[in-house]
Design an enzyme around this catalytic site. Structure first.
Site, PDB file in Angstrom:
ATOM      1  N   ARG A   1     -13.085  -4.267  -6.562  1.00  0.00           N
ATOM      2  CA  ARG A   1     -12.639  -5.211  -5.564  1.00  0.00           C
ATOM      3  C   ARG A   1     -13.699  -5.390  -3.929  1.00  0.00           C
ATOM      4  NH1 ARG A   1      -8.378  -2.507  -1.311  1.00  0.00           N
ATOM      5  NH2 ARG A   1      -9.992  -1.177  -0.969  1.00  0.00           N
TER       6      ARG A   1
ATOM      7  N   TYR B   1     -10.283   0.394  10.839  1.00  0.00           N
ATOM      8  CA  TYR B   1     -11.366   0.674  10.042  1.00  0.00           C
ATOM      9  C   TYR B   1     -11.797  -0.064   9.364  1.00  0.00           C
ATOM     10  CZ  TYR B   1      -8.558   3.665   7.149  1.00  0.00           C
ATOM     11  OH  TYR B   1      -7.683   3.713   6.897  1.00  0.00           O
ATOM     12  N   LYS B   2     -10.529  -0.735   9.151  1.00  0.00           N
ATOM     13  CA  LYS B   2     -11.169  -1.720   8.286  1.00  0.00           C
ATOM     14  C   LYS B   2     -11.847  -3.247   8.648  1.00  0.00           C
ATOM     15  CE  LYS B   2      -7.574  -0.530   4.870  1.00  0.00           C
ATOM     16  NZ  LYS B   2      -7.823  -0.062   4.070  1.00  0.00           N
TER      17      LYS B   2
ATOM     18  N   ASP C   1       2.997  -5.072   8.304  1.00  0.00           N
ATOM     19  CA  ASP C   1       1.552  -4.041   7.921  1.00  0.00           C
ATOM     20  C   ASP C   1       0.495  -5.026   7.825  1.00  0.00           C
ATOM     21  OD1 ASP C   1      -0.397  -2.561   7.888  1.00  0.00           O
ATOM     22  OD2 ASP C   1       0.082  -1.372   6.374  1.00  0.00           O
TER      23      ASP C   1
ATOM     24  N   PHE D   1       0.939  -1.482   0.055  1.00  0.00           N
ATOM     25  CA  PHE D   1      -0.290   0.055   0.281  1.00  0.00           C
ATOM     26  C   PHE D   1       1.092   1.279  -0.438  1.00  0.00           C
ATOM     27  CE2 PHE D   1      -2.468   3.143   2.260  1.00  0.00           C
ATOM     28  CZ  PHE D   1      -3.612   3.404   1.006  1.00  0.00           C
TER      29      PHE D   1
END
Lengths: 429, 429
Positions: free
Chosen positions: A388, A226-227, A201, A132
């Site tokens: 996605r 928050y995922k 990560d 990312f």
């Protein structure tokens, strides 16, 4: 699993699902088939009441007294310990603070310090090209500052590049584009064999797949609130250090909350023992409290088998989606870039879309209430534009998978995507 | 102002106060006389509804779509522009992000980079010994990293120490212990004359006193959201850079939200133009939204004269408190360490307490509903233990001042402080 599974058969899978009751822990809008929990998890039903309690009661009534009476002062550790149960960290090893990017800065700084002390002369940070971007940006900044180099490789190349030149190997365990998973224990062991540190990560791992940081003997880890942890938009993130490193080095964001004695107001910085030195400024109390509601939705699965049970359902959901796309969307130009091999598949499926504008297809899906997201590629075969879809076993049903493929099929066969509104979508991974 | 002002006379001042209506913008608990808004502001009445809207509607219903539909993506700039109106920053010059400590790290890093480029060889960061500790800790960290030194001086010594050795002068405008105010324009001009940059922490300034960053020609500034801006516990902070510097240098926390094009997911970091490069990770959406309610309470004073009118009331409140303490608590061992000179007095008054344990006196006050806070000193005459009282003209009344002095008088004369419960208070400055 049959490729021609009917909607009724999917409904039967839901009826037999031992985790089906967990969906009631969430408030999901009517008419929404939400397959974007890998970007922003849905709202736990407990969140509004908790937010109201913190704002109206703890802040409004308790005011400054709530630092003690409501336990604000220990929130980073308390919520950290709960997240620790999901990622194989022991109590006291993990804290919630700041954003993932800021925590990565702390953890990578600490890792570089340790590498410089233990293996002076190593000048390489190794990472994955499709990591990312924020991870790469932070690593670029620290590489520049420390006179090091950031070397990028494909996932397949990592193993060959991992040698005695490498100070720190920094990887995101689950690739945000493809959902491919690194074997944390094996890669960490390889890193250690060549004398490198391994920093992970967990943005798309925590709450998505079983993680065992201590079991894998990892060195550092950060992750997102928050995922898959359902902590709300911009929820604070977390940071973990292996206890063998936690007290060894300063991290440069030496704010007062990470001081050994924050309320004595010493002039000199003296870092707290252990991972609490990774705190910096005053924590986001409202955000931390709401995040706790999200973490609690995952802990609610513990009596039902916890992350292992969630993993089984996640794989069943992605298996079903892959099979349904293959069976029902054949010839429509879709190609999965997500590993077919369950062992290296995260909790998402990404499809390249040869026959249509992927962006427009996703817009058309969203207009029908099927919310996934679009990730642009670089135009090459190796890195195509992607549709996605995230599958969060806490609340995604097998019929949702069926309905999503139905919508995808309809949009592609009727070319409905050509009419989708091209409103710019700024989604957050 | 008469030193023997009665409570009725104070009530008359309230009745005549043109700002009296602003108190209705807040929810203040029954029986609480809150004089700690310099630590954590009280809750704006609009905050619970706003929090509920963000959580239940924007997150719960809008989900990922709210990045656009609810404007989450521009929140840091939108709320930043509102704060800018309170501190003399123009639209687009100030963003809300992270904590004060993290923003100080960014701003001081940028200032050091600029100093190294423009005045190579300067190795000194100059600050005030009684600056808030987190500022000193961050400066120590960056000094160490850049091979520089942090030199600390008393406020009185700053001017003499400010010479050609200094790369960056880093000051908090209003001292958190005494409430003494630096003249930002004069000190900045002095810094510039010797070729140093001036970085200001506005933690106890923003929303407390008129600030004009552009008028003072300051270089960098950071500030806090949860004190006089009433943004809620752990509210995000802000950072400002003079436009002449804003696009000049990287700051090391190069997260994706500060990228020139965050949604193209480039492999290489390319900072955004202007102050947006001071964003790092995903912003705290709930915290930012609630902070906006707090900032709005200050903007509501604009038709009534804005910060200038609030300043006049603030000075009238601190004048009254100082006079009441002098008239009614004479001989009880209290001594103000806050400047009598209005020109250099912030919006608080701090009292040293010779005759009693300051900690116990504050506990006794809190038990009576008069909430200030206690700040330990180093035991010397120069830095005594302090009772600290913040006066926030948005909601503090003249009768509140009178009542606080009555409570203080009673506690000291009856030695009631000896009975106060010694529960540990972990307050946040």
């Amino acid at each position: 699993m049959s490729q021609a599974l009917t909607r009724d058969a999917c409904a039967a899978l839901d009826a037999a699902d031992p985790l089906r009751g967990l969906r009631q822990l969430f408030t999901i809008p009517e008419g929404v088939n939400y397959l974007d929990g890998n970007s922003l998890g849905v709202m736990p039903a407990a969140a509004p009441e908790r937010a109201a309690q913190v704002v109206r009661h703890e802040w409004g009534e308790g005011l400054i007294r709530s630092w003690n009476s409501a336990g604000w002062i220990t929130l980073p550790q308390r919520v950290g310990d709960k997240i620790g149960r999901l990622v194989g960290a022991r109590p006291g090893e993990l804290v919630v603070a700041d954003s993932t990017s800021v925590n990565l800065f702390k953890a990578l700084s600490a890792a570089i310090s340790i590498a410089q002390a233990d293996r002076p002369g190593r000048r390489l940070i190794l990472s994955e090209r499709s990591n990312f971007p924020t991870d790469l940006y932070i690593a670029q900044s620290l590489a520049r500052q420390h006179g090091m180099e950031l070397e990028l490789a494909t996932a397949a190349e990592i193993s060959a590049r991992l040698d005695e030149r490498v100070a720190v190997l920094m990887l995101t365990q689950v690739n945000y584009r493809t959902g491919a998973v690194h074997d944390m224990a094996a890669v960490t062991a390889h890193a250690h064999r060549v004398g490198a540190l391994a920093l992970w990560d967990l943005a798309h791992s925590a709450g998505a797949i079983p993680v065992d940081l201590n079991g894998a003997n990892a060195d550092f880890a950060v992750g997102c609130g928050y995922k898959y942890l359902n902590g709300g938009p911009g929820a604070p993130a977390f940071v973990w250090a292996n206890p063998r490193h936690a007290s060894r080095f300063w991290q440069p964001l030496s704010g007062w909350m990470g001081h050994a004695s924050p309320f004595t107001f010493d002039t000199d910085y003296r870092p707290a023992e252990g991972v609490s030195r990774y705190l910096c400024g005053t924590p986001s109390v409202i955000g931390l409290s709401v995040l706790e509601c999200g973490v609690d939705t995952l802990l609610a699965a513990e009596p039902l088998g916890g992350m292992a049970a969630l993993r089984q359902k996640s794989l069943a959901l992605t298996d079903l989606f892959l099979a349904q796309v293959e069976a029902r969307c054949a010839g429509l130009g879709l190609r999965s870039v997500t590993p077919a091999d369950r062992r290296v598949r995260g909790s998402q499926v990404s499809l390249a879309c040869a026959s249509a504008s992927g962006y427009a297809v996703m817009q058309a899906l969203i207009e029908r209430g099927v919310i996934g997201d679009f990730r642009a590629g670089d135009g090459t075969e190796a890195e195509p534009d992607l549709l996605r879809f995230g599958f969060t076993p806490l609340y995604t049903r097998f019929v949702d998978v069926h309905d999503a493929v139905t919508a995808l099929h309809d949009i592609l066969t009727t070319q409905q995507w050509r009419e989708a509104r091209f409103n710019q979508k700024a989604a957050v991974t």
